[in-house]
Design a protein around this motif. Structure first.
Motif, PDB file in Angstrom:
ATOM      1  N   ASN A  54       0.821  -1.204   0.000  1.00 12.21           N
ATOM      2  CA  ASN A  54       0.000   0.000   0.000  1.00 12.21           C
ATOM      3  C   ASN A  54       0.860   1.260   0.000  1.00 12.21           C
ATOM      4  O   ASN A  54       1.904   1.313   0.649  1.00 12.21           O
ATOM      5  CB  ASN A  54      -0.915   0.030   1.225  1.00 12.21           C
ATOM      6  CG  ASN A  54      -1.994  -1.033   1.167  1.00 12.21           C
ATOM      7  OD1 ASN A  54      -2.509  -1.336   0.105  1.00 12.21           O
ATOM      8  ND2 ASN A  54      -2.324  -1.606   2.314  1.00 12.21           N
ATOM      9  N   HIS A  55       0.384   2.257  -0.725  1.00 10.56           N
ATOM     10  CA  HIS A  55       0.995   3.587  -0.669  1.00 10.56           C
ATOM     11  C   HIS A  55      -0.035   4.573  -1.189  1.00 10.56           C
ATOM     12  O   HIS A  55      -0.857   4.229  -2.048  1.00 10.56           O
ATOM     13  CB  HIS A  55       2.272   3.661  -1.504  1.00 10.56           C
ATOM     14  CG  HIS A  55       3.040   4.932  -1.303  1.00 10.56           C
ATOM     15  ND1 HIS A  55       2.991   5.973  -2.206  1.00 10.56           N
ATOM     16  CD2 HIS A  55       3.854   5.338  -0.289  1.00 10.56           C
ATOM     17  CE1 HIS A  55       3.760   6.968  -1.753  1.00 10.56           C
ATOM     18  NE2 HIS A  55       4.296   6.605  -0.600  1.00 10.56           N
ATOM     19  N   TRP A  56       0.009   5.799  -0.679  1.00  9.82           N
ATOM     20  CA  TRP A  56      -1.023   6.765  -1.045  1.00  9.82           C
ATOM     21  C   TRP A  56      -1.044   7.076  -2.544  1.00  9.82           C
ATOM     22  O   TRP A  56      -2.093   7.415  -3.095  1.00  9.82           O
ATOM     23  CB  TRP A  56      -0.856   8.057  -0.253  1.00  9.82           C
ATOM     24  CG  TRP A  56       0.429   8.797  -0.497  1.00  9.82           C
ATOM     25  CD1 TRP A  56       1.590   8.693   0.204  1.00  9.82           C
ATOM     26  CD2 TRP A  56       0.670   9.766  -1.522  1.00  9.82           C
ATOM     27  NE1 TRP A  56       2.555   9.512  -0.303  1.00  9.82           N
ATOM     28  CE2 TRP A  56       2.012  10.199  -1.360  1.00  9.82           C
ATOM     29  CE3 TRP A  56      -0.092  10.310  -2.544  1.00  9.82           C
ATOM     30  CZ2 TRP A  56       2.599  11.141  -2.200  1.00  9.82           C
ATOM     31  CZ3 TRP A  56       0.488  11.259  -3.392  1.00  9.82           C
ATOM     32  CH2 TRP A  56       1.814  11.670  -3.214  1.00  9.82           C
ATOM     33  N   GLU A 141       6.357  -1.579   9.096  1.00 11.67           N
ATOM     34  CA  GLU A 141       5.443  -0.572   9.646  1.00 11.67           C
ATOM     35  C   GLU A 141       5.163  -0.848  11.127  1.00 11.67           C
ATOM     36  O   GLU A 141       5.082   0.086  11.931  1.00 11.67           O
ATOM     37  CB  GLU A 141       4.136  -0.559   8.851  1.00 11.67           C
ATOM     38  CG  GLU A 141       4.275   0.028   7.454  1.00 11.67           C
ATOM     39  CD  GLU A 141       2.997  -0.079   6.643  1.00 11.67           C
ATOM     40  OE1 GLU A 141       2.838   0.719   5.700  1.00 11.67           O
ATOM     41  OE2 GLU A 141       2.165  -0.970   6.952  1.00 11.67           O
ATOM     42  N   PRO A 146       4.175   3.272  10.919  1.00 11.33           N
ATOM     43  CA  PRO A 146       3.706   3.468   9.538  1.00 11.33           C
ATOM     44  C   PRO A 146       4.140   4.801   8.939  1.00 11.33           C
ATOM     45  O   PRO A 146       4.394   4.883   7.727  1.00 11.33           O
ATOM     46  CB  PRO A 146       2.178   3.371   9.661  1.00 11.33           C
ATOM     47  CG  PRO A 146       1.878   3.606  11.118  1.00 11.33           C
ATOM     48  CD  PRO A 146       3.059   3.106  11.869  1.00 11.33           C
ATOM     49  N   ASP A 147       4.254   5.854   9.760  1.00 14.91           N
ATOM     50  CA  ASP A 147       4.662   7.159   9.224  1.00 14.91           C
ATOM     51  C   ASP A 147       6.098   7.120   8.722  1.00 14.91           C
ATOM     52  O   ASP A 147       6.410   7.677   7.656  1.00 14.91           O
ATOM     53  CB  ASP A 147       4.505   8.241  10.290  1.00 14.91           C
ATOM     54  CG  ASP A 147       3.048   8.547  10.612  1.00 14.91           C
ATOM     55  OD1 ASP A 147       2.183   8.165   9.787  1.00 14.91           O
ATOM     56  OD2 ASP A 147       2.782   9.134  11.667  1.00 14.91           O
ATOM     57  N   GLU A 150       6.167   5.155   5.463  1.00 13.27           N
ATOM     58  CA  GLU A 150       5.564   5.905   4.368  1.00 13.27           C
ATOM     59  C   GLU A 150       6.473   7.024   3.884  1.00 13.27           C
ATOM     60  O   GLU A 150       6.627   7.238   2.676  1.00 13.27           O
ATOM     61  CB  GLU A 150       4.206   6.475   4.777  1.00 13.27           C
ATOM     62  CG  GLU A 150       3.518   7.226   3.630  1.00 13.27           C
ATOM     63  CD  GLU A 150       2.125   7.683   3.979  1.00 13.27           C
ATOM     64  OE1 GLU A 150       1.979   8.863   4.352  1.00 13.27           O
ATOM     65  OE2 GLU A 150       1.203   6.851   3.889  1.00 13.27           O
ATOM     66  N   ARG A 151       7.110   7.748   4.822  1.00 12.67           N
ATOM     67  CA  ARG A 151       8.038   8.811   4.429  1.00 12.67           C
ATOM     68  C   ARG A 151       9.202   8.248   3.622  1.00 12.67           C
ATOM     69  O   ARG A 151       9.633   8.845   2.637  1.00 12.67           O
ATOM     70  CB  ARG A 151       8.562   9.547   5.663  1.00 12.67           C
ATOM     71  CG  ARG A 151       7.589  10.532   6.277  1.00 12.67           C
ATOM     72  CD  ARG A 151       8.292  11.488   7.230  1.00 12.67           C
ATOM     73  NE  ARG A 151       9.011  10.780   8.286  1.00 12.67           N
ATOM     74  CZ  ARG A 151       8.462  10.414   9.449  1.00 12.67           C
ATOM     75  NH1 ARG A 151       7.184  10.686   9.697  1.00 12.67           N
ATOM     76  NH2 ARG A 151       9.185   9.787  10.358  1.00 12.67           N
ATOM     77  N   LEU A 153       9.147   5.445   1.845  1.00 17.50           N
ATOM     78  CA  LEU A 153       8.621   5.036   0.538  1.00 17.50           C
ATOM     79  C   LEU A 153       8.399   6.248  -0.372  1.00 17.50           C
ATOM     80  O   LEU A 153       8.602   6.162  -1.592  1.00 17.50           O
ATOM     81  CB  LEU A 153       7.316   4.267   0.713  1.00 17.50           C
ATOM     82  CG  LEU A 153       7.450   2.771   1.021  1.00 17.50           C
ATOM     83  CD1 LEU A 153       6.099   2.188   1.399  1.00 17.50           C
ATOM     84  CD2 LEU A 153       8.043   2.015  -0.166  1.00 17.50           C
ATOM     85  N   ASP A 154       7.990   7.380   0.189  1.00 18.84           N
ATOM     86  CA  ASP A 154       7.845   8.605  -0.609  1.00 18.84           C
ATOM     87  C   ASP A 154       9.158   8.912  -1.330  1.00 18.84           C
ATOM     88  O   ASP A 154       9.175   9.249  -2.528  1.00 18.84           O
ATOM     89  CB  ASP A 154       7.473   9.795   0.275  1.00 18.84           C
ATOM     90  CG  ASP A 154       6.027   9.740   0.757  1.00 18.84           C
ATOM     91  OD1 ASP A 154       5.248   8.935   0.206  1.00 18.84           O
ATOM     92  OD2 ASP A 154       5.695  10.501   1.679  1.00 18.84           O
TER      93      ASP A 154
END
Length: 477
Positions: A54-56, A141, A146-147, A150-151, A153-154
Motif C-alpha cells: 500500500n501507498h497513497w 510498519e 507506519p509514518d 511511508e516517508r 517510501l515517498d
C-alpha cells in the motif's frame, strides 16, 4: 452479464478464441480469466499487480481512474498480468461481446509476454513475490511505525523509474563470465593473460597518478546504487529499496514495449474476431468498439492506434513487396505473417518506430510536431524523418529524463553528483529540487544535479536545509 447462460456462452467463446489464436500461430501462456467488479479491476490496475504494498500514490491513481470510469470519461476493458499461467480480468459490467473481444485481446498480450525478448528475464511469479514484499513492509510498519515507512517510501518512489534498462543483459554477461572462469583455462589463455597483466599494470600506474573516481563509470541504475552504497541506511530501508527495484524490473519491459504490445494485441483481436460467428448486430458493435479503442488522439499518441497501423503496414509490405524490394533486399512475397512474428520477438517501441514508421505512414496518420505560441497551438514541423526522430526521442528512457550518478564523492566529501544527459528537453527545476530533497533523505549527504537550463549549464543542489542553483561557466576539470 448474467451468471448462467451468458457465462456458459463466454466459456464456450473462450475455448473457440484460444483455438483460433493457436491456428493463427499465436503461442500464449495458458490464461486464467477471472470475472471481477469494476472496483477490483481499477484497484489492481492502479496497483499494477494484486496484493502489492500500500501507498497513497496507488490510492490516488485508483480514485482518478475509477472517477473517470464512473463519469463515463474513460474505461478499462481488461487487465492482464505477465505471469505463467497468465491472469486476466473480465469486468462484470462488460456485456458478452465486449468480454469476447477482451479475451481475444488478452491472447495477443500473453503471446507477446511469452515471446518478446524484452520479457524473457522477468519473473513469471511476480504476483507471489509482491505479496511477500507487502508482508515484509507491513512488518516494518509495525516495527518502525507506519509514518516512518511511508516517508521512506515517498523518497524511494520519487526515483523508482531511474533504473538501468540494460540490467538484464549485464546480468547475463556477468553470468557468462563466471561460467567461463569456472570452465578453466583454454589453450591460448596464457597469451591473453600476458596482455591483460600489461593492461592492468598500466591502469594501476594511471590510477596512482590521479584520484580514483567513484563510481568508475556513470551509473544509470540510481535506485540500485543507493541501495548498495548509501552510507547511513538501515537494513530495513535497504530492503525496501531492493523490493521496489525488483518490482520495477518486472514492469520495465512493459514500459519499453507499450506501442508494440498494444499494437500486437489489437492486431490479433481484430483477426480473431473476424473468424468468430458474429451476427450483424454483434459485428456492428465490435466495429464500434474496435474503432473506439484505436481512435487517434489530438494531443498524444494512442499506442493502440499507432502500433496497430505499423503492424498492418508491415504485413502489407512484406506480403506484397515492390519489384525493387524483391531485387535489392531479396524479399519474397507472402512473408507478412512471418515478419510480424519476427517483430513480436525482437522489437521494443524505440526500434519499432525507428525501423518501421515510414514516410507514407506519417502522412496517413497525420503526424506532426507542434508547440504552444501565446494562447494557440501551432504546427512547427511536418518533415516525416524529424517527426519520427522526435517520437523516438520522446520514448527514449521511457520519456523520463536520462540521469546518471556521475560522482559519489563529489567535493571529496561523499556528496552525490547526478548528471542529466540533456537532449533538448529542460527539467522542471521546481520538481527537480523537490526530488533532490528525497534523494538527500536516501543518501544522507548533500546532493547535486547538473543540467542545462535556458542554454546554460546549471548545478541544482540540496544540502539538507535548502535548495539552491549555481551557474556553471566552464566545464569541470
Amino acid at each position: 452479464m448474467t451468471y448462467d447462460k451468458d457465462l456458459d456462452t463466454l466459456v464456450n467463446a473462450e475455448e473457440q478464441i484460444v483455438e483460433i489464436a493457436r491456428r493463427f500461430g499465436l503461442d500464449p501462456f495458458p490464461v486464467f480469466f477471472e470475472l471481477v467488479t469494476s472496483y477490483k479491476m481499477y484497484e489492481d490496475a492502479a496497483y499494477g499487480l494484486p496484493g502489492r504494498f500500500n501507498h497513497w500514490t496507488r490510492g490516488k491513481a485508483f480514485y482518478r481512474m475509477k472517477t473517470q470510469y464512473d463519469y463515463g470519461l474513460s474505461k478499462i476493458y481488461e487487465v492482464v498480468f505477465n505471469t505463467n499461467p497468465a491472469v486476466a480480468y473480465l469486468m462484470e459490467q462488460n456485456d458478452l461481446l465486449q468480454n469476447k473481444v477482451v479475451i481475444a485481446h488478452v491472447m495477443g498480450h500473453s503471446d507477446f509476454f511469452k515471446n518478446n525478448t524484452y520479457f524473457q528475464h522477468t519473473s513469471r511469479r511476480m504476483i507471489d513475490k509482491v505479496g511477500i514484499h507487502a508482508d515484509r513492509i507491513r512488518k516494518y510498519e509495525f516495527d518502525h511505525g507506519p509514518d516512518a515507512v511511508e516517508r521512506f517510501l515517498d523518497a524511494v518512489l520519487s526515483i523508482e523509474e531511474h533504473l538501468d534498462p540494460n540490467a538484464f543483459s549485464r546480468r547475463t554477461r556477468g553470468k557468462k563470465d563466471e561460467e567461463t572462469k569456472a570452465a578453466g583455462p583454454g589453450p591460448y589463455d596464457d597469451l591473453w593473460d600476458l596482455e591483460e597483466r600489461k593492461k592492468r599494470r598500466e591502469e594501476e600506474e594511471q590510477s596512482e597518478r590521479k584520484p580514483r573516481k567513484f563510481p568508475a563509470h556513470p551509473e544509470k541504475d540510481i535506485l540500485l546504487f543507493l541501495a548498495e552504497h548509501a552510507p547511513d541506511l538501515e537494513e530495513w530501508q535497504r530492503d525496501i529499496i531492493l523490493m521496489v527495484h525488483e518490482e520495477m524490473l518486472y514492469f520495465l519491459p512493459q514500459m519499453q514495449t507499450k506501442v508494440c504490445n498494444e499494437g500486437h494485441a489489437s492486431y490479433w483481436h481484430a483477426r480473431i474476431m473476424r473468424e468468430m460467428d458474429l451476427n450483424d448486430s454483434e459485428a456492428m458493435q465490435f466495429a464500434q468498439m474496435h474503432s473506439n479503442v484505436l481512435a487517434p488522439s489530438r494531443m498524444h499518441l494512442n499506442p493502440y492506434h499507432i502500433g496497430y497501423k505499423i503492424l498492418e503496414d508491415i504485413e502489407r509490405r512484406w506480403d506484397h513487396p515492390t519489384k525493387e524490394e524483391q531485387e535489392r533486399l531479396g524479399r519474397k512475397p507472402g512473408q507478412g505473417r512471418a515478419k510480424l512474428f519476427e517483430v513480436r520477438e525482437l522489437e521494443n517501441d524505440v526500434s519499432l518506430i525507428r525501423n518501421y514508421l515510414t514516410k507514407e505512414l506519417v502522412q496517413e496518420l497525420d503526424l506532426y510536431l507542434y508547440k504552444k505560441e501565446g494562447d494557440q497551438w501551432v504546427i512547427v514541423e511536418k518533415d516525416w524523418e524529424k517527426v519520427r526522430d522526435s517520437i523516438v526521442a520522446s520514448m527514449t528512457n521511457f520519456g523520463y529524463p536520462y540521469l546518471v550518478i556521475e560522482d559519489a564523492d563529489y567535493h571529496r566529501n561523499s556528496e552525490l553528483l547526478i548528471k542529466h544527459h540533456f537532449e533538448g528537453q529542460e527539467l522542471d527545476l521546481t520538481y527537480a529540487e523537490k526530488t533532490l530533497e528525497y534523494v538527500y533523505e536516501l543518501w544522507g549527504r548533500p546532493v547535486h544535479l547538473e543540467t542545462i537550463y535556458e542554454e546554460h549549464r546549471t548545478l541544482i543542489s540540496y544540502d539538507g536545509d535548502r535548495a539552491y542553483r549555481t551557474p556553471l561557466e566552464k566545464e569541470r576539470g
